[in-house]
Motif scaffolding. Structure first.
Motif, PDB file in Angstrom:
ATOM      1  N   LEU A  61      52.592  42.843 -75.742  1.00  0.00           N
ATOM      2  CA  LEU A  61      53.478  43.476 -76.524  1.00  0.00           C
ATOM      3  C   LEU A  61      52.810  43.632 -77.869  1.00  0.00           C
ATOM      4  CD1 LEU A  61      57.007  42.038 -75.609  1.00  0.00           C
ATOM      5  CD2 LEU A  61      56.335  44.184 -74.648  1.00  0.00           C
ATOM      6  N   ASP A  62      53.125  44.585 -78.835  1.00  0.00           N
ATOM      7  CA  ASP A  62      52.865  44.813 -80.032  1.00  0.00           C
ATOM      8  C   ASP A  62      53.455  43.599 -80.900  1.00  0.00           C
ATOM      9  OD1 ASP A  62      51.326  46.920 -79.424  1.00  0.00           O
ATOM     10  OD2 ASP A  62      52.937  48.404 -80.054  1.00  0.00           O
ATOM     11  N   ASP A  63      53.007  43.609 -81.941  1.00  0.00           N
ATOM     12  CA  ASP A  63      53.764  42.350 -83.158  1.00  0.00           C
ATOM     13  C   ASP A  63      55.172  42.694 -83.171  1.00  0.00           C
ATOM     14  OD1 ASP A  63      51.325  41.128 -83.184  1.00  0.00           O
ATOM     15  OD2 ASP A  63      50.728  42.453 -85.090  1.00  0.00           O
ATOM     16  N   HIS A  64      55.601  43.963 -83.266  1.00  0.00           N
ATOM     17  CA  HIS A  64      57.090  44.165 -83.304  1.00  0.00           C
ATOM     18  C   HIS A  64      57.399  44.925 -82.062  1.00  0.00           C
ATOM     19  CE1 HIS A  64      55.713  43.986 -87.605  1.00  0.00           C
ATOM     20  NE2 HIS A  64      56.927  43.578 -87.850  1.00  0.00           N
ATOM     21  N   ALA A  65      58.225  44.526 -81.445  1.00  0.00           N
ATOM     22  CA  ALA A  65      58.607  45.132 -80.172  1.00  0.00           C
ATOM     23  C   ALA A  65      60.291  45.230 -80.040  1.00  0.00           C
ATOM     24  CB  ALA A  65      58.095  44.437 -78.885  1.00  0.00           C
ATOM     25  N   VAL A  66      60.868  46.426 -79.656  1.00  0.00           N
ATOM     26  CA  VAL A  66      62.041  46.707 -79.582  1.00  0.00           C
ATOM     27  C   VAL A  66      62.514  46.873 -78.101  1.00  0.00           C
ATOM     28  CG1 VAL A  66      64.253  48.196 -80.113  1.00  0.00           C
ATOM     29  CG2 VAL A  66      62.322  47.676 -82.026  1.00  0.00           C
ATOM     30  N   ILE A  67      63.276  46.163 -77.857  1.00  0.00           N
ATOM     31  CA  ILE A  67      63.798  46.251 -76.346  1.00  0.00           C
ATOM     32  C   ILE A  67      65.348  46.748 -76.100  1.00  0.00           C
ATOM     33  CG2 ILE A  67      62.067  44.806 -75.391  1.00  0.00           C
ATOM     34  CD1 ILE A  67      64.252  42.867 -74.914  1.00  0.00           C
ATOM     35  N   ILE A 122      57.490  35.963 -73.447  1.00  0.00           N
ATOM     36  CA  ILE A 122      56.959  34.832 -73.988  1.00  0.00           C
ATOM     37  C   ILE A 122      56.562  35.403 -75.613  1.00  0.00           C
ATOM     38  CG2 ILE A 122      55.058  33.176 -73.975  1.00  0.00           C
ATOM     39  CD1 ILE A 122      54.827  33.686 -70.896  1.00  0.00           C
ATOM     40  N   LEU A 123      57.119  34.875 -76.660  1.00  0.00           N
ATOM     41  CA  LEU A 123      57.032  35.253 -77.973  1.00  0.00           C
ATOM     42  C   LEU A 123      55.829  34.427 -78.635  1.00  0.00           C
ATOM     43  CD1 LEU A 123      60.754  36.374 -78.490  1.00  0.00           C
ATOM     44  CD2 LEU A 123      58.795  37.463 -77.434  1.00  0.00           C
ATOM     45  N   GLY A 124      54.732  34.598 -78.243  1.00  0.00           N
ATOM     46  CA  GLY A 124      53.724  33.978 -78.939  1.00  0.00           C
ATOM     47  C   GLY A 124      53.494  32.332 -78.817  1.00  0.00           C
ATOM     48  N   ASP A 125      52.085  32.131 -79.061  1.00  0.00           N
ATOM     49  CA  ASP A 125      51.735  30.602 -79.093  1.00  0.00           C
ATOM     50  C   ASP A 125      51.926  29.855 -77.790  1.00  0.00           C
ATOM     51  OD1 ASP A 125      50.665  31.032 -81.631  1.00  0.00           O
ATOM     52  OD2 ASP A 125      52.324  29.370 -82.623  1.00  0.00           O
ATOM     53  N   LEU A 126      51.752  30.770 -76.831  1.00  0.00           N
ATOM     54  CA  LEU A 126      51.916  30.305 -75.474  1.00  0.00           C
ATOM     55  C   LEU A 126      50.936  28.895 -75.350  1.00  0.00           C
ATOM     56  CD1 LEU A 126      52.612  30.089 -72.363  1.00  0.00           C
ATOM     57  CD2 LEU A 126      50.946  31.958 -71.814  1.00  0.00           C
ATOM     58  N   PHE A 127      49.456  29.245 -75.913  1.00  0.00           N
ATOM     59  CA  PHE A 127      48.589  28.479 -76.000  1.00  0.00           C
ATOM     60  C   PHE A 127      48.352  27.746 -77.608  1.00  0.00           C
ATOM     61  CE2 PHE A 127      47.659  30.990 -72.377  1.00  0.00           C
ATOM     62  CZ  PHE A 127      47.273  30.070 -71.440  1.00  0.00           C
ATOM     63  N   ASP A 128      48.023  26.524 -77.639  1.00  0.00           N
ATOM     64  CA  ASP A 128      47.732  25.942 -78.894  1.00  0.00           C
ATOM     65  C   ASP A 128      46.506  26.670 -79.507  1.00  0.00           C
ATOM     66  OD1 ASP A 128      48.723  24.158 -80.789  1.00  0.00           O
ATOM     67  OD2 ASP A 128      46.896  22.724 -80.204  1.00  0.00           O
ATOM     68  N   THR A 129      45.590  27.004 -78.858  1.00  0.00           N
ATOM     69  CA  THR A 129      44.431  27.852 -79.302  1.00  0.00           C
ATOM     70  C   THR A 129      44.074  28.844 -78.146  1.00  0.00           C
ATOM     71  OG1 THR A 129      42.826  26.340 -78.637  1.00  0.00           O
ATOM     72  CG2 THR A 129      43.512  26.151 -80.908  1.00  0.00           C
TER      73      THR A 129
END
Length: 260
Positions: A118-124, A59-66
């Motif tokens: 995860l961190d803001d930059h995540a390498v997988i 889930i790459l961010g903004d799962l929730f509106d706030t």
């Protein structure tokens, strides 16, 4: 590239069952809130009926509106926590990046759900290809006012000050910020709110990757370009809507977009 499936059920009817055990799913920008019950229902159904067949979900961010703090159990957060816990308990790895709307998500939420932050930059290693994962807001470097706010709002002092306030006050302030953000966006050009191509290239180079997956811009697409004579790709995830939600699915055979 594999064909796009029109729905989860049609996908199940056309692909061998074994393909559902070795696949990785990516989503972002659901903006879940009490005011968006249809998207919440769609997400809960996705976790129960689709994600359970995957090896991992990102889930790459903004799962929730706030998100005003992990101590907020206002609807629909309890149901979401519960269903995420069911999913991780089933053996599916769930990874979460903070977005520009829910950057106050913390370890308490992760402990309650089994989700890995995860961190803001995540390498997988995505099927033998190093792949950089981001929410995407850090790539929008032309939006100087936002980048200045991001630096301030991610400081320990700022977050401690916000989280020390009563929950009711935080909820009220979050509503005000959302309203202010809406009017600020109306006054900005679409280009300013999109990624900066040079920033994308510099970011990929700094992480030794030729593939990037992110959300944030709400401009789903697959962009191909060159870095040092090599082909690179940028996958932009879709925002979820009441009537449609898309996911990016990777397997050993490549990628496809699904509508769930």
């Amino acid at each position: 590239m594999l064909p796009v499936a029109s729905s989860t059920e049609s996908l199940r009817s056309h692909l061998p069952k074994k393909t559902f055990t070795n696949q990785t799913l990516f989503i972002s920008d659901l903006h879940l809130s009490l005011e968006k019950p249809q998207i919440t229902h769609r997400f809960l159904s996705f976790l129960k009926n689709r994600a359970v067949h995957a090896e991992a979900l990102y889930i790459l961010g903004d799962l929730f509106d706030t998100w005003v703090g992990d101590d907020n159990f206002m609807p629909p957060t309890h149901k979401i926590r519960k269903q995420l816990k069911h999913l991780t308990d089933s053996g599916v790895k769930v990874y979460l990046q903070q977005g520009n709307r829910d950057f106050l998500l913390g370890q308490r939420f992760c402990q309650q759900t089994g989700v890995i932050l995860l961190d803001d930059h995540a390498v997988i290693d995505l099927y033998e290809t190093p792949t950089l994962l981001m929410h995407g807001d850090l790539l929008c470097t032309d939006d100087l006012p936002y980048q200045a706010f991001r630096i301030k709002s991610h400081s320990t002092e700022w977050q401690h000050n916000v989280l020390s306030k009563p929950l009711v006050l935080r909820l009220l302030v979050a509503r005000w910020y959302r309203l202010r953000s809406y009017f600020h966006k109306r006054g900005k050009s679409q280009d300013i709110m999109d990624v900066n191509p040079n920033t994308v290239i510099e970011t990929l180079r700094s992480h030794n990757c030729l593939r990037l997956i992110h959300g944030h811009t709400h401009r789903p697409n697959v962009h191909s370009f060159e870095i040092g004579g090599q082909t690179a790709q940028r996958f932009v995830l879709s925002e979820w809507h009441n009537d449609k939600a898309e996911i990016l699915c990777w397997t050993n055979n490549g990628y496809r977009t699904e509508v769930v």
